[in-house]
Design an enzyme around this catalytic site. Structure first.
Site, short mmCIF file in Angstrom:
data_model
loop_
_atom_site.label_atom_id
_atom_site.label_comp_id
_atom_site.label_asym_id
_atom_site.label_seq_id
_atom_site.Cartn_x
_atom_site.Cartn_y
_atom_site.Cartn_z
N THR A 40 -4.37 -1.74 -3.04
CA THR A 40 -3.52 -2.77 -2.46
C THR A 40 -4.06 -3.33 -1.15
OG1 THR A 40 -1.55 -1.87 -3.54
CG2 THR A 40 -1.18 -3.28 -1.64
N GLY A 67 2.72 2.31 -2.46
CA GLY A 67 2.83 2.86 -3.81
C GLY A 67 4.07 2.44 -4.56
N LYS A 68 4.64 1.29 -4.21
CA LYS A 68 5.88 0.90 -4.89
C LYS A 68 5.65 0.54 -6.36
CE LYS A 68 5.98 -3.78 -2.92
NZ LYS A 68 4.88 -3.61 -1.96
N THR A 69 4.49 -0.06 -6.67
CA THR A 69 4.22 -0.41 -8.07
C THR A 69 4.06 0.84 -8.92
OG1 THR A 69 3.20 -2.52 -7.48
CG2 THR A 69 2.64 -1.61 -9.64
N SER A 70 3.27 1.80 -8.45
CA SER A 70 3.08 3.03 -9.23
C SER A 70 4.39 3.80 -9.35
CB SER A 70 1.99 3.90 -8.60
OG SER A 70 2.27 4.17 -7.25
N ASP A 130 5.56 -9.40 -7.62
CA ASP A 130 4.63 -9.26 -6.50
C ASP A 130 3.44 -10.20 -6.73
OD1 ASP A 130 2.82 -8.50 -4.57
OD2 ASP A 130 3.20 -6.36 -4.80
N GLY A 148 0.77 -1.23 0.00
CA GLY A 148 0.00 0.00 0.00
C GLY A 148 0.80 1.28 0.00
#
Length: 589
Positions: free
Chosen positions: A509, A25-28, A50, A23
């Site tokens: 997330t 924001g690592k993907t964005s 992930d 949650g």
């Protein structure tokens, strides 16, 4: 406060690993970095390992485990490796040869031992090692960006010399988390080269991503220290979702801003030693290429205002309705579950207070080392109907380790003992040790309602359940499962006695992870009855443009939670710290 994150100036290694708790924001952030570098003319491969990847949602394209070009971004390629699928295939390779040879009961136990997080971690490492070990791939890109880095535990396992011997075949101590390494000897050289690349500061950079809140920063600090210890020292930190300003006349905006600044004033000293960047708190959903480009330009508002679905305001029960339901059903054991940072400790405390206000005698306990339930009540003189305690995971694990090493470890050689000690540092060991302590607390409180914050996962329950029948394979200490555990497992599966409350935020997330948690529990024959959507902006009347935009984006996730749950309560953002018995009562008004 911190310099803005700009990949043109911050990225100088071919390999980047983004890591952080769910949650943050690592993907964005990883996607925005990849798009920015590709826009600069660099050829980039973006890889997600992930299990809960929403990479294809963020990029708005369908992805497979084979790198494919992103049509709207020249030079950018992406793939979505599914470590859970890899883990299933890996389990089959390891366990398959024993099917039809060993009793079905033993094979079932082996499969459950390899169903935990450690197997998924190893499978994920295996997946991206296959990429990094392929010169045709590594020489084809200027940068390879991984969304989700390996944990320090996984990397330490792979450094143990005994992980590459026949020790597991010969061992009778029943290792629970080293089992995933069985049969990987043929990849030793490939893994060794990958480990060398990870620890080379000229090749690899670790990007820690955190929100400006205490639990997120503590997790980033833990990961930083753990990975630094095994040689990954080239690190930076991105504080994601930072509010630069606030509206003094808006209570919600003021609360958010001051809470963030308070958390940032307490950044752990070790974490201050890395280069720190920031990205702004934005009102728009970070899906789509243009939104990702806006993020790195520090745009806090979208080019087109986010619109509601057009539905009427969603109406959901409140926390007081949940407490009333638990009281009327006379539930005796109540767990709050959810990922870190969603507020489950506060919700557990509020539920306990609510039940006390209903006239029940309540015992509240937690295993979260950062929760400090005692601090929530500030040492005040409590109502004689409520007692509190804290199960310290470190203390429980140390007690458990002492017993195991004195029994299973007494006849091992030096390498075997090192192997066993590493296994005892695994997440599975902590879950089992803590669960034993849970069982003791519940057994001591037969005449009270027991509210427990941070519950065991479905995997742990199944592992312990298997141990009741097959303790020769699984129980490493006494050769049997404690009576308190044997009594508690059936109790947890009895919906007349036990209720699981899943806590989440109305964001992608946390909701997706809570959904997997619910599936995990159902696998162990436990069906959560209530969900709680905590800290919702949707239910406030904030005038802040950014927060109002975020409130609108919550709507789709509130609707999703309604679909996933039997019953669902929603709690608005609380505009003050939830400290003390009387403050917690405000949740129930």
């Amino acid at each position: 406060m911190y310099q803005s994150f700009d990949p043109k100036n911050a990225v100088y290694t071919p390999y980047l690993f983004f890591t952080g708790k769910g949650g943050v924001g690592k993907t964005s952030t990883a996607c925005a970095t990849a798009v920015s570098l590709a826009d600069e003319g660099k050829k980039v491969l973006l890889v997600s390992t992930d299990p809960a990847s929403n990479l294809q949602d963020v990029l708005e394209v369908e992805l497979t485990n084979i790198p494919s070009e992103i049509p709207t971004v020249p030079n950018l390629f992406a793939c979505n490796l599914d470590p859970e699928e890899a883990a299933r295939a890996y389990r089959e390779r390891v366990v398959g040869p024993y099917k039809g040879v060993l009793p079905d009961s033993v094979v079932a136990t082996m499969e459950e031992q390899m169903s935990g997080a450690c197997t998924v971690e190893i499978a994920a490492f295996d997946e991206f090692t296959s990429l990094l070990g392929n010169p045709e791939i590594t020489e084809s890109y200027d940068h390879i960006i991984f969304d989700t880095a390996p944990t320090g535990h996984t990397l330490r396992l792979l450094q143990l010399p005994t992980a590459w011997t026949g020790f597991l075949e010969e061992s009778t101590h029943g290792a629970s988390c080293l089992g995933p390494l069985f049969g990987l000897g043929e990849k030793k050289d490939l893994y060794s080269k990958t480990m060398k690349a990870l620890s080379d500061s000229k090749q690899t950079m670790l990007v820690l991503v955190a929100r400006p809140d205490e639990s997120s920063l503590l997790e980033a600090n833990r990961a930083s220290n753990e990975l630094r210890e095994i040689g990954i020292r080239n690190q930076s930190l991105i504080v994601n979702g930072l509010m630069e300003t606030y509206l003094p006349e808006d209570e919600v905006s003021t609360f958010f801003y001051k809470k963030q600044r308070s958390a940032l004033s307490e950044v752990p000293e070790q974490l201050k030693k890395v280069v720190i960047y920031s990205l702004p708190y934005v009102s728009y959903s970070l899906t789509g290429i243009e939104s990702l480009r806006h993020l790195l330009k520090n745009f806090i508002l979208p080019s087109v205002q986010t619109k509601s679905t057009g539905n009427e305001q969603i109406s959901l029960p409140e926390l007081k309705d949940l407490v009333e339901d638990l009281s009327q059903q006379n539930k005796r054991v109540i767990f709050t579950m959810g990922k870190g940072g969603v507020g489950k400790t506060t919700i557990a405390s509020a539920i306990a207070v609510g039940l006390v206000e209903q006239g029940h005698k309540v015992h509240l306990t937690t295993t979260d080392p950062a929760a400090h339930v005692g601090n929530i009540f500030k040492g005040e003189e409590l109502n004689n109907l409520i007692t509190i305690s804290q199960i310290d995971p470190k203390v429980e694990v140390d007690k458990y380790k002492e017993v195991v090493l004195a029994t299973a470890g007494k006849d091992l050689d030096e390498e075997g003992l090192a192997y066993l000690e590493e296994d005892l540092n695994s997440p599975c060991t902590e879950e089992i040790a803590v669960f034993r302590a849970f069982a003791e607390v519940v057994e001591r409180a037969e005449d009270e309602i027991v509210v427990i914050d941070t519950a065991p996962t479905g995997h742990t329950l199944l592992l312990l359940d298997a141990a009741q029948s097959y303790h020769k394979e699984l129980s490493r200490s006494t050769g049997e499962v404690p009576e308190s555990v044997q009594k508690l497992l059936p109790r947890l599966r009895n919906p007349k006695e036990t209720s699981v409350v899943i806590v989440t935020l109305a964001e992608a997330t946390p909701v997706l992870e809570a959904s997997r948690l619910q599936d995990d529990l159902k696998r162990a024959d436990i069906n959560p009855e209530w969900w709680v959507i905590n800290q919702s902006l949707y239910t406030t009347k904030t005038m802040d443009l950014v927060l109002n935009g975020r409130a609108t984006s919550e709507e789709q996730w509130i609707l999703r939670v309604k679909e996933l749950s039997n019953k669902c309560a929603i709690i608005p953002v609380v505009k003050e710290e939830s400290i003390g018995y009387d403050q917690l009562k405000n949740y129930l008004k």
